[in-house]
Design a protein around this motif. Structure first.
Motif, PDB file in Angstrom:
ATOM      1  N   HIS A 180      38.775  35.867  42.041  1.00 57.62           N
ATOM      2  CA  HIS A 180      39.316  35.692  40.684  1.00 57.62           C
ATOM      3  C   HIS A 180      39.951  36.947  40.095  1.00 57.62           C
ATOM      4  O   HIS A 180      40.362  36.927  38.931  1.00 57.62           O
ATOM      5  N   THR A 183      43.522  36.137  39.012  1.00 57.62           N
ATOM      6  CA  THR A 183      43.662  35.384  37.760  1.00 57.62           C
ATOM      7  C   THR A 183      43.480  36.294  36.559  1.00 57.62           C
ATOM      8  O   THR A 183      44.208  36.191  35.564  1.00 57.62           O
ATOM      9  N   THR A 221      32.003  34.002  43.320  1.00 57.93           N
ATOM     10  CA  THR A 221      32.990  33.091  42.747  1.00 57.93           C
ATOM     11  C   THR A 221      32.517  32.571  41.400  1.00 57.93           C
ATOM     12  O   THR A 221      33.279  32.544  40.418  1.00 57.93           O
ATOM     13  N   ARG A 225      33.912  33.850  37.720  1.00 53.77           N
ATOM     14  CA  ARG A 225      34.537  32.849  36.848  1.00 53.77           C
ATOM     15  C   ARG A 225      33.975  32.957  35.430  1.00 53.77           C
ATOM     16  O   ARG A 225      34.719  32.876  34.446  1.00 53.77           O
ATOM     17  N   LEU A 228      35.419  36.083  33.954  1.00 58.74           N
ATOM     18  CA  LEU A 228      36.825  35.861  33.638  1.00 58.74           C
ATOM     19  C   LEU A 228      36.983  35.173  32.288  1.00 58.74           C
ATOM     20  O   LEU A 228      37.775  35.597  31.451  1.00 58.74           O
TER      21      LEU A 228
END
Length: 297
Positions: A180, A183, A221, A225, A228
């Motif tokens: 990530h 992103t 992950t 997330r 993020l």
């Protein structure tokens, strides 16, 4: 139209010597020589590439004492390039990738020269048979991998970044280590008004892989997330984004061990500091929606 100076950066853990040699040889065959090449040994020693291979431009090895993860290794390359002060665009390439075409760097140069608000160029990733995995297409659903255009994200395996954009947005989130980080950077770039272009005519050949091959995949992950969303989304969208991804994870993952690791990482993301909170503006949310990928999916 000014011609930006291009650098190539490769991060390796030293476990793919043949692949790195092949990648660097494909860089050497480019019809536009890179201004600089930086090779980062992520917690590993590096051979003398300049002695073993006929490489163009200035080749700078960086040996890190420990593995800082992909974003941390790429930050080390950026720090070195800033010290040189003579590079406008950095092309990041996975150490097991390959530039099949000889015009990759020239195409990158021309794209940036034509658009001074172009911040990120994402390459098409395809295996040796020319097949692109759907997860490597930066759009929702079964999108044609050969359809280019402006998008909301990019692929870590092969891409280009404008140095002036990074000076404004900041570098890679090193604390993510893996997963990530693209992103996080893409959302910061979009919020600052930079364009992200998916250019399928620029190809990086890469073996077909699954991200779950990494032992830490499920945990980081999920953790990243959560980080993020805490860092980049307006408060109202955080539970929406995380709720959707909990449902998607339950629907996709049939492994008890994988789910246990994922939810462990999810809780870690809630407990641990996420870093500086700089949520994107609602105008940026709308812009991402118009490009086809709302920041909740």
């Amino acid at each position: 139209m000014t011609e930006p100076r291009i650098a190539v950066a490769v991060v390796t853990m030293g476990n793919r010597p043949a692949e790195v040699d092949a990648l660097l040889e494909s860089v050497a065959k480019q019809d536009l020589a890179p201004h600089r090449i930086v090779i980062v040994g992520n917690g590993c020693p590096l051979p003398d590439f300049a002695e073993r291979l006929a490489l163009p431009g200035e080749v700078t090895p960086i040996e890190l004492d420990e593995n800082l993860g992909c974003p941390g290794g790429r930050n080390a390359a950026l720090e070195q390039l800033r010290e040189f002060g003579d590079v406008d665009v950095v092309v990041d390439l996975d150490d097991d990738g390959l530039l099949v075409d000889a015009d990759v760097l020239r195409r990158v140069r021309d794209l940036y020269a034509a658009d001074d608000r172009l911040g990120i160029v994402g390459f098409r990733i395809a295996d040796e048979n020319g097949e692109t995995q759907q997860r490597h297409v930066p759009r929702i659903g079964k999108s044609d991998p050969l359809r280019g255009g402006y998008v909301t994200g990019f692929l870590g395996g092969g891409h280009a970044l404008r140095m002036t954009m990074l000076a404004e947005t900041g570098d890679w989130p090193a604390e993510f280590f893996f997963a990530h980080e693209e992103t996080d950077l893409a959302w910061r770039a979009a919020d600052a008004g930079w364009r992200i272009l998916y250019a399928p005519e620029i190809l990086l050949q890469h073996p077909k892989t699954s991200p779950a091959r990494h032992a830490i995949y499920h945990r980081v992950t999920a953790r990243n997330r959560v980080w993020l969303t805490r860092r980049r989304l307006p408060l109202a969208l955080i539970p929406v984004h995380l709720g959707i991804w909990i449902l998607l994870t339950l629907a996709r993952n049939r492994s008890r061990a994988g789910l246990r690791a994922w939810f462990g990482g999810f809780l870690e993301g809630l407990r641990e500091p996420a870093g500086e909170r700089r949520p994107m503006r609602w105008r940026t949310v709308w812009g991402l929606c118009r490009l086809g990928r709302p920041p909740v999916i």
